[in-house]
Design an enzyme around this catalytic site. Structure first.
Site: not given
Ligand code: ADE
Length: 257
Positions: A86, A113, A151, A166
């Site tokens: 994230p 974590e 794809r 697309d």
């Molecule tokens: N791992 C946990 N959340 C994630 C996300 N939003 N994007 C990529 N990997 C992740």
């Protein structure tokens, strides 16, 4: 193209790799997808792959050695190593287009974590997030990335046109699509699509694509260089949106009386 996915949960990918368009691309040897279990690279007698964070705090951190060893088992000079997290840069079609040109991609799925930061600093080429929310691990993110890349590979979709139109590919959202029956629950298909006049149909689609993008993603309109025809169409769209909102206000005021 070759894709190696480093994960603690390779079983999550079984159906994904076998099914549908990805399965077909694998069968046609357009792409090779391998899942590598990071746990197989643990030297610990209990096959542990995580440990407590230095400095304390909640959760566990993935240890560097098993990840490093897993990466080393597949890495070559041509590999691009991507960590799904994230904290990464937000994934989009532009990144997918670029990745589809790579020869070898290694996707590292984190858990707990996160992973020991020394691995990130020394061995990762790119960090990708699939959106501003937190998943339990990188696996679903890795699937999204693989799906969006595969794809695009030549020979995967039957008709190359199908991704050119697309949403996002050309910087706009896609126009609405319809299929049979011509009348469904009293709702008709737009007349122009039945006309057989391809010039008119293309023009309608161009207009509708611009319209839906203007309504839903004005930021994309701002980022795009519109051609002359699209600029004219946009003026018309803005004008009719303004007229529609004036009509709505009039209606609301009338209802208040
Ligand atoms: N791992 C946990 N959340 C994630 C996300 N939003 N994007 C990529 N990997 C992740």
């Amino acid at each position: 193209m070759k894709i190696d996915i480093l994960t603690l949960f390779p079983e999550m990918f079984t159906n994904f790799i076998d099914a549908s368009i990805i399965g077909r691309a694998v069968n046609k040897n357009i792409v090779t997808i391998n899942c590598i279990n990071i746990r197989d690279f643990s030297k610990d007698k209990h096959r542990r792959v995580d440990d407590y964070p230095f400095g304390g705090g909640a959760g566990m951190v993935m240890s560097p050695e098993p990840i490093y060893n897993a990466i080393s088992s597949v890495k070559s000079e041509k590999s691009k190593i991507i960590y799904l997290t994230p904290k990464g840069r937000t994934y989009n079609q532009h990144i997918a287009n670029n990745l589809s040109l790579e020869e070898h991609i290694i996707l590292l799925c984190g858990h707990y974590e996160g992973i020991d930061n020394r691995v990130v600093e020394a061995y990762i080429d790119d960090e990708i997030s699939i959106g501003d929310y937190v998943l339990t691990g990188g696996e679903i993110a890795a699937m999204a990335v693989v799906d969006s890349i595969v794809r695009l590979l030549p020979g995967v979709l039957n008709n190359q046109q199908s991704f050119v139109d697309d949403s996002h590919f050309n910087g706009l959202l896609e126009y609405p699509q319809y299929t049979r029956p011509r009348i469904f629950n009293g709702m008709e298909v737009p007349e122009v699509l039945l006309s057989g006049n391809h010039e008119k149909i293309n023009k309608w689609r161009k207009y509708e694509s611009l319209k839906i993008t203007y309504e839903r993603r004005p930021d994309m309109i701002e980022a795009k260089n519109l051609d002359k025809e699209q600029q004219e169409m946009l003026k018309d769209i803005i004008k009719s949106t303004m007229n529609a909102s004036v009509d709505n206000n009039n209606l609301e005021n009338k209802n208040k009386l």
